[in-house]
Motif scaffolding. Structure first.
Motif, PDB file in Angstrom:
ATOM      1  N   GLY A   1     -77.205  23.415 -62.044  1.00  0.00           N
ATOM      2  CA  GLY A   1     -77.935  22.310 -60.952  1.00  0.00           C
ATOM      3  C   GLY A   1     -79.438  22.365 -61.581  1.00  0.00           C
ATOM      4  N   PRO A   2     -79.994  21.549 -60.868  1.00  0.00           N
ATOM      5  CA  PRO A   2     -79.615  20.800 -59.829  1.00  0.00           C
ATOM      6  C   PRO A   2     -78.757  19.553 -60.231  1.00  0.00           C
ATOM      7  CG  PRO A   2     -81.731  20.267 -59.954  1.00  0.00           C
ATOM      8  CD  PRO A   2     -81.655  21.209 -61.073  1.00  0.00           C
ATOM      9  N   THR A   3     -78.296  18.810 -59.189  1.00  0.00           N
ATOM     10  CA  THR A   3     -77.559  17.554 -59.452  1.00  0.00           C
ATOM     11  C   THR A   3     -77.926  16.864 -58.157  1.00  0.00           C
ATOM     12  OG1 THR A   3     -75.218  18.086 -58.961  1.00  0.00           O
ATOM     13  CG2 THR A   3     -75.948  18.213 -61.163  1.00  0.00           C
ATOM     14  N   ASN A   4     -77.903  15.573 -58.156  1.00  0.00           N
ATOM     15  CA  ASN A   4     -78.006  14.881 -56.855  1.00  0.00           C
ATOM     16  C   ASN A   4     -76.653  14.586 -56.107  1.00  0.00           C
ATOM     17  OD1 ASN A   4     -76.538  13.046 -58.426  1.00  0.00           O
ATOM     18  ND2 ASN A   4     -78.364  11.277 -58.810  1.00  0.00           N
ATOM     19  N   ALA A   5     -75.458  15.134 -56.581  1.00  0.00           N
ATOM     20  CA  ALA A   5     -74.333  15.496 -55.893  1.00  0.00           C
ATOM     21  C   ALA A   5     -73.653  16.491 -55.951  1.00  0.00           C
ATOM     22  CB  ALA A   5     -73.372  14.364 -56.400  1.00  0.00           C
ATOM     23  N   GLU A   6     -72.776  17.243 -55.021  1.00  0.00           N
ATOM     24  CA  GLU A   6     -72.204  18.432 -55.041  1.00  0.00           C
ATOM     25  C   GLU A   6     -71.277  18.407 -56.133  1.00  0.00           C
ATOM     26  OE1 GLU A   6     -70.573  19.983 -51.481  1.00  0.00           O
ATOM     27  OE2 GLU A   6     -72.444  19.733 -50.360  1.00  0.00           O
ATOM     28  N   ILE A   7     -71.094  19.699 -56.680  1.00  0.00           N
ATOM     29  CA  ILE A   7     -70.119  19.680 -57.850  1.00  0.00           C
ATOM     30  C   ILE A   7     -69.549  21.251 -57.562  1.00  0.00           C
ATOM     31  CG2 ILE A   7     -71.623  18.888 -59.627  1.00  0.00           C
ATOM     32  CD1 ILE A   7     -72.506  21.434 -60.574  1.00  0.00           C
ATOM     33  N   ILE A   8     -68.116  20.844 -58.385  1.00  0.00           N
ATOM     34  CA  ILE A   8     -67.390  22.335 -58.128  1.00  0.00           C
ATOM     35  C   ILE A   8     -67.863  23.283 -59.249  1.00  0.00           C
ATOM     36  CG2 ILE A   8     -64.980  23.050 -58.413  1.00  0.00           C
ATOM     37  CD1 ILE A   8     -63.900  20.641 -57.337  1.00  0.00           C
ATOM     38  N   LEU A   9     -67.987  24.567 -58.732  1.00  0.00           N
ATOM     39  CA  LEU A   9     -68.513  25.521 -59.831  1.00  0.00           C
ATOM     40  C   LEU A   9     -67.325  25.912 -60.941  1.00  0.00           C
ATOM     41  CD1 LEU A   9     -70.861  27.507 -57.910  1.00  0.00           C
ATOM     42  CD2 LEU A   9     -71.484  26.173 -59.604  1.00  0.00           C
ATOM     43  N   THR A  10     -67.549  26.466 -62.135  1.00  0.00           N
ATOM     44  CA  THR A  10     -66.306  26.822 -62.933  1.00  0.00           C
ATOM     45  C   THR A  10     -67.046  28.208 -63.439  1.00  0.00           C
ATOM     46  OG1 THR A  10     -67.144  25.744 -64.921  1.00  0.00           O
ATOM     47  CG2 THR A  10     -65.352  24.629 -63.532  1.00  0.00           C
ATOM     48  N   TYR A  11     -66.290  28.921 -63.743  1.00  0.00           N
ATOM     49  CA  TYR A  11     -66.630  30.431 -63.983  1.00  0.00           C
ATOM     50  C   TYR A  11     -66.244  30.895 -65.417  1.00  0.00           C
ATOM     51  CZ  TYR A  11     -67.884  30.814 -59.100  1.00  0.00           C
ATOM     52  OH  TYR A  11     -68.631  30.332 -57.768  1.00  0.00           O
ATOM     53  N   LYS A  12     -67.137  31.266 -66.222  1.00  0.00           N
ATOM     54  CA  LYS A  12     -66.879  31.121 -67.684  1.00  0.00           C
ATOM     55  C   LYS A  12     -66.063  32.579 -67.941  1.00  0.00           C
ATOM     56  CE  LYS A  12     -71.156  31.464 -68.672  1.00  0.00           C
ATOM     57  NZ  LYS A  12     -72.463  31.768 -69.548  1.00  0.00           N
ATOM     58  N   HIS A  13     -66.330  33.695 -67.078  1.00  0.00           N
ATOM     59  CA  HIS A  13     -65.443  34.703 -67.481  1.00  0.00           C
ATOM     60  C   HIS A  13     -64.493  35.196 -66.357  1.00  0.00           C
ATOM     61  CE1 HIS A  13     -68.305  35.659 -70.457  1.00  0.00           C
ATOM     62  NE2 HIS A  13     -69.373  35.477 -69.731  1.00  0.00           N
ATOM     63  N   VAL A  14     -63.207  35.261 -66.676  1.00  0.00           N
ATOM     64  CA  VAL A  14     -62.022  35.207 -65.931  1.00  0.00           C
ATOM     65  C   VAL A  14     -61.408  37.064 -66.113  1.00  0.00           C
ATOM     66  CG1 VAL A  14     -59.944  34.809 -65.065  1.00  0.00           C
ATOM     67  CG2 VAL A  14     -61.543  33.042 -65.741  1.00  0.00           C
ATOM     68  N   TYR A  15     -61.476  37.812 -65.427  1.00  0.00           N
ATOM     69  CA  TYR A  15     -61.293  39.148 -65.840  1.00  0.00           C
ATOM     70  C   TYR A  15     -59.963  39.431 -65.383  1.00  0.00           C
ATOM     71  CZ  TYR A  15     -66.245  40.003 -66.528  1.00  0.00           C
ATOM     72  OH  TYR A  15     -67.370  40.230 -66.935  1.00  0.00           O
ATOM     73  N   PHE A  16     -59.386  38.877 -64.413  1.00  0.00           N
ATOM     74  CA  PHE A  16     -57.701  38.929 -64.072  1.00  0.00           C
ATOM     75  C   PHE A  16     -57.631  37.678 -63.657  1.00  0.00           C
ATOM     76  CE2 PHE A  16     -54.417  39.527 -61.180  1.00  0.00           C
ATOM     77  CZ  PHE A  16     -53.451  40.088 -62.083  1.00  0.00           C
ATOM     78  N   ASN A  17     -56.426  37.048 -64.105  1.00  0.00           N
ATOM     79  CA  ASN A  17     -55.815  35.940 -63.625  1.00  0.00           C
ATOM     80  C   ASN A  17     -54.273  35.750 -63.329  1.00  0.00           C
ATOM     81  OD1 ASN A  17     -55.679  33.155 -62.521  1.00  0.00           O
ATOM     82  ND2 ASN A  17     -56.368  32.099 -64.431  1.00  0.00           N
ATOM     83  N   SER A  18     -53.622  35.520 -62.352  1.00  0.00           N
ATOM     84  CA  SER A  18     -52.481  35.410 -62.200  1.00  0.00           C
ATOM     85  C   SER A  18     -51.740  34.083 -62.181  1.00  0.00           C
ATOM     86  CB  SER A  18     -51.800  35.815 -60.681  1.00  0.00           C
ATOM     87  OG  SER A  18     -52.526  35.157 -59.780  1.00  0.00           O
TER      88      SER A  18
END
Length: 272
Positions: A1-18
């Motif tokens: 951010g910032p942006t003038n509209a809401e955004i969905i966050l993405t996360y770079k590091h995924v430690y466990f994912n099913s």
């Protein structure tokens, strides 16, 4: 951010994912009907506001919002339990005109975990009586730093060790949830690291500012093998304080065991 509209966050590091979380979109999709626990943390420089929303199918659930005040790094956290149907989507949104900050210390996190199946869940592993008894005992396990005055040092110090090869002796591997909190007087900085086998996972760091007692928290889910060690370190030249009120804590518990199927005489054998 910032942006003038809401955004969905993405996360770079995924430690466990099913495979329920999509790193490209930042969206967690419930694979089965059940009860799920979600928590999140957001780190920022307090010269600018930070606003985060936990969303379910487009509807706001819970939030954090830190207004701009002073000039220091700080972290805000929140979480909740949700009943989800298969296909429900949960994700984080950054509010318009607010900021979030992160670096290699992984301050800003998003955690999702299933707590139990709901009506209609199928084909789930049913633990044995011995596993259920041990899991009940394990879920009560809580590791805390002993009551002590503020402390600091020139080198990282280990606060406590959670040795899974000892505590969870009945499992060869599994998925575990860890959380921690650190309490300090803000005249001095506090820095804590959650470590796995000598590698930093996630952290909190409160810079010195003002003169008040405050608490910082974080957590994460990890896939572990038997014998893996998870523990807390205090960063050099930082402090942590506790007393009979037990502000500073370290918690770890088993979410579920992982088993490997192997064909044996025309049937599947599950190996611990």
């Amino acid at each position: 951010g910032p942006t003038n509209a809401e955004i969905i966050l993405t996360y770079k590091h995924v430690y466990f994912n099913s495979d329920s979380y999509n790193p490209a979109t930042g969206i967690f999709t419930a694979p089965v009907r059940g009860v799920y626990y979600f928590s999140f943390s957001g780190h920022n420089l307090s010269t600018r506001p930070v606003g985060l929303r936990l969303m379910k199918n487009g509807e706001q659930m819970v939030t954090v919002y830190n207004h701009a005040a002073g000039n220091r790094y700080e972290t805000a956290t929140n979480g909740m339990t949700l009943q989800l149907a298969a296909g429900d989507q949960v994700y984080m949104r950054l509010r318009a005109n607010t900021w979030i900050y992160d670096n290699v210390n992984n301050h800003s996190t998003f955690i999702a975990q299933v707590r139990g199946p709901g009506a209609g869940a199928r084909n789930e592993h049913r633990p044995s009586r011995g596993e259920r008894a041990q899991r009940k005992k394990t879920n009560k396990t809580r590791c805390q730093t002993q009551s002590q005055p503020a402390r600091h040092g020139d080198h990282d110090k280990i606060l406590s060790i959670f040795s899974l090869g000892v505590i969870y002796y009945f499992l060869s591997q599994g998925v575990y949830y860890f959380s921690f909190s650190g309490h300090n007087l803000s005249t001095k900085p506090m820095g804590l690291r959650l470590m796995k086998n000598g590698e930093q996972m996630v952290t909190v760091y409160n810079h010195a500012a003002g003169n008040r007692y405050e608490t910082a928290t974080n957590g994460m889910t990890l896939r572990l093998e038997a014998g893996d060690q998870v523990y807390m370190r205090i960063r050099p030249d930082t402090w942590i304080v506790d007393n009979v009120n037990n502000h500073s804590t370290f918690i770890g518990h088993l979410l579920f065991s992982l088993k490997t199927p192997r064909p044996h005489k025309g049937r599947v054998t599950w190996l611990h």
